[in-house]
Design an enzyme around this catalytic site. Structure first.
Site, PDB file in Angstrom:
ATOM      1  CE1 TYR A  80       4.752  41.331 -37.828  1.00 46.66           C
ATOM      2  CE2 TYR A  80       4.148  42.130 -40.016  1.00 46.66           C
ATOM      3  CZ  TYR A  80       5.014  42.126 -38.931  1.00 46.66           C
ATOM      4  OH  TYR A  80       6.131  42.909 -38.942  1.00 46.66           O
ATOM      5  CE  LYS A 116      21.288  19.274 -23.212  1.00 42.63           C
ATOM      6  NZ  LYS A 116      22.222  18.384 -22.527  1.00 42.63           N
ATOM      7  CG  ASP A 158      28.859  21.094 -24.403  1.00 40.66           C
ATOM      8  OD1 ASP A 158      28.775  20.379 -23.396  1.00 40.66           O
ATOM      9  OD2 ASP A 158      28.541  20.701 -25.535  1.00 40.66           O
ATOM     10  CG  ASP A 176      27.726  20.398 -19.762  1.00 40.96           C
ATOM     11  OD1 ASP A 176      27.386  19.418 -20.441  1.00 40.96           O
ATOM     12  OD2 ASP A 176      27.932  21.517 -20.249  1.00 40.96           O
ATOM     13  CB  ALA A 208      30.121  16.468 -15.262  1.00 47.55           C
ATOM     14  CG  ASN A 240      29.313  11.123 -24.347  1.00 44.19           C
ATOM     15  OD1 ASN A 240      29.152   9.992 -24.778  1.00 44.19           O
ATOM     16  ND2 ASN A 240      28.458  11.714 -23.537  1.00 44.19           N
TER      17      ASN A 240
END
Length: 444
Positions: free
Chosen positions: A49, A104, A147, A172, A208, A305
Site C-alpha cells: 500500500y 459460480k 441468468d 447460459d 440456452a 434445473n
C-alpha cells in the site's frame, strides 16, 4: 422398476436442497477474499500500500497493459446478473440470485483457478446493464453474464462482445451450448448415428437452446431436421408474431423445421433421434409415452434445473438409449460446470479479447475427446467434475485456438498453456484442502 426403488431415487434427488438450506447459513457464503502476497510484518504494507504502491500506479498510468502484470486483473472475472432468469426459478431478483453467483465463483476458483466475483445488479434495464459492464472493465480480465432473461440477453451479449476490450460471454448461451454439443458428440457415438442425419427435437426456446441450436448447426447438424418448441408450440414460419418481439426466435422459425411442422413437443418428438430440453423444471414435463414414439435408440437430454423435465430412470424405462441431465448427482451430467472454468482459464492465459464461436467448438471437441472412444458408454458420455485434468486440457485448447483466431495477446504452445493452467488449478485445490485440514474452513 419397483415403486420402492423410485421412491429411494426421488428421496436422494431431494437431498441436495435439504443440505443446501442447512449449510449456506452455517458458512454465511461460499467465497471470501484472502491475501496472495507475503506479509512478514506490518512494514510490508509500505510495499503493498502507501507509499510504495504509488510507483506501481504511475507505471500503469503510463502503460495500461501493465495492469495485467501488476494486479490481479489478469485472473479476475465478474459474474454479472440481474436475477431475472435464475436456474429454473425465473425472476427472483438480484439478492436471491446471489447464492447462485457465489456458487459460480466457487466453481471458477476450484475448477479453473480463476478469481470470480458475484455482481448482482439492482436494475433490469438493458442499457444500464450494458453500461455497467462497460465501466467495470478496468477491474476485470473478463465478464461472465449469468441468468439474464430473454430477449434482452441477446442484444446485451452482442453489444458487449462488440464494444468491450475484454472477453464477455453469456454462460447460459455459450457455456450451455458447448457442453451440450460435447455430450451430443459422444452420445451419437454410442448409438452410431451421425449429427448430419439425425432429427432433433428441442423443448424450450430460451437463450440456452437457441445458442445450442446455432452451435450444433455450426458443427454439422441439418437445420431442417431441428424442431424447436416454446410454450405456444413449434417454431415455424407461421409464427410471425415473433418477428418484432423475439428476433432470435424468429430466426429459428426461418432457419429450422424444414417441414414447417405445427404442433407441440409431443408431435416434434415423433421419430426424433435426439431430444434436448432446457425448459420448465419437472418432473412430468416430458411423458414416457412421448419418448416411446421417438426413433430407435433415442438420446434424451433433460437439463432443466433444479429438476429435469423427466426423471432419468423414467426416460430409460421408456426406451431412451442415452439419458443426461444437468445434475451432478445423476450420471451423464451435461452442465456448464464442465465448460466455463477451462474456457476462461484458457481465455485469460492467452489474454484473448473475446471468445469466438470457433473457440467454443474447440472447447466442445476437446471436452468430448477427454473420454476415449472405447470408454464411451450409455452411462458415461462426458467426464465429471472429479476428472479435474479435463480443465487444463480445455484451457490449453481454447488458448491455442484464440491465437489461431487472432484474438490472443499472449502466445505460447499447447504444452505451455496446459502447464500454466495445471499449476493454477492445482494451487486452488491445494489451498482449499489446506484450509479444510487446518480448520480455517470449519466442518459443519
Amino acid at each position: 422398476m419397483k415403486k420402492s426403488t423410485s421412491k429411494q431415487q426421488l428421496k436422494a434427488a431431494q437431498k441436495p436442497a435439504e443440505q443446501a438450506r442447512k449449510l449456506h447459513p452455517f458458512y454465511k457464503g461460499k467465497i471470501e477474499v484472502v491475501p496472495k502476497c507475503r506479509i512478514r510484518d506490518f512494514n510490508d504494507f509500505a510495499i503493498w500500500y502507501s507509499p510504495g504502491v504509488a510507483a506501481v500506479c504511475t507505471d500503469i498510468n503510463k502503460n495500461l497493459e501493465l495492469a495485467y502484470e501488476y494486479t490481479n486483473k489478469w485472473n479476475s472475472v465478474a459474474v454479472v446478473s440481474d436475477g431475472t432468469r435464475v436456474l429454473g426459478l425465473g425472476d427472483i431478483g438480484p439478492e436471491a440470485a446471489m447464492p447462485v453467483m457465489e456458487g459460480k465463483a466457487l466453481l471458477y476458483k476450484y475448477l479453473g483457478g480463476v478469481d470470480a466475483y458475484p455482481i448482482c445488479l439492482g436494475t433490469k434495464d438493458q442499457r444500464e446493464i450494458i453500461n455497467t459492464v462497460k465501466i467495470l472493465q478496468p477491474s476485470f480480465g473478463g465478464v461472465n453474464l449469468e441468468d439474464i432473461s430473454q430477449p434482452k440477453c441477446f442484444p446485451i451479449l452482442y453489444t458487449l462482445r462488440k464494444e468491450c476490450h475484454i472477453p464477455v460471454w453469456h454462460d447460459d448461451q455459450q457455456g450451455t451450448a458447448l457442453v451440450t454439443l460435447a455430450g451430443l458428440i459422444n452420445a451419437l457415438k454410442v448409438v452410431n448415428k451421425k449429427i448430419s442425419k439425425v432429427k432433433i427435437a428441442m423443448l424450450g426456446a430460451g437463450s440456452a437452446n437457441i445458442c445450442i441450436a446455432r452451435l450444433i448447426m455450426f458443427y454439422g447438424a441439418n437445420p431442417a431436421n431441428i424442431i424447436m418448441v416454446d410454450s405456444k408450440g413449434t417454431l415455424n414460419k407461421k409464427r410471425k408474431e415473433l418477428k418484432n418481439t423475439h428476433p432470435e426466435k424468429w430466426a429459428m422459425c426461418c432457419d429450422t423445421n424444414g417441414s414447417n411442422l405445427e404442433g407441440t413437443i409431443e408431435q416434434a418428438m415423433e421419430n426424433a433421434d435426439v431430444l434436448i430440453c432446457l425448459s420448465t423444471p419437472g418432473p412430468d414435463v416430458i411423458k414416457k409415452e412421448w419418448i416411446k414414439k421417438m426413433a430407435k435408440n433415442p438420446i434424451v437430454f433433460t437439463c432443466a434445473n433444479p429438476t429435469p423435465e423427466i426423471w432419468p430412470w423414467e426416460a430409460k424405462e421408456a426406451g431412451a438409449a442415452v439419458v443426461a441431465t444437468g445434475r451432478s448427482d445423476f450420471e451423464n451430467q451435461v452442465n456448464n460446470s464442465l465448460g466455463f472454468p477451462g474456457v476462461f482459464r484458457g481465455t485469460l492465459d492467452a489474454r484473448a479479447t473475446t471468445i469466438t464461436d470457433n473457440m467454443c467448438i474447440t472447447a466442445a471437441v476437446e471436452l468430448a475427446s477427454c473420454i476415449a472412444d472405447n470408454k464411451i458408454k450409455p452411462t458415461q458420455i462426458l467426464p465429471t467434475m472429479d476428472d479435474w485434468k479435463v480443465y487444463p486440457k480445455v484451457a490449453a485448447a481454447v488458448a491455442v485456438k484464440a491465437i489461431k483466431e487472432k484474438v490472443a495477446q499472449k502466445k505460447a504452445t499447447y504444452d505451455q498453456f496446459y502447464n500454466q493452467a495445471m499449476a493454477m488449478i492445482k494451487r486452488s485445490r491445494a489451498l482449499t484442502a489446506d484450509m479444510m485440514k487446518n480448520r480455517f474452513i470449519k466442518k459443519a
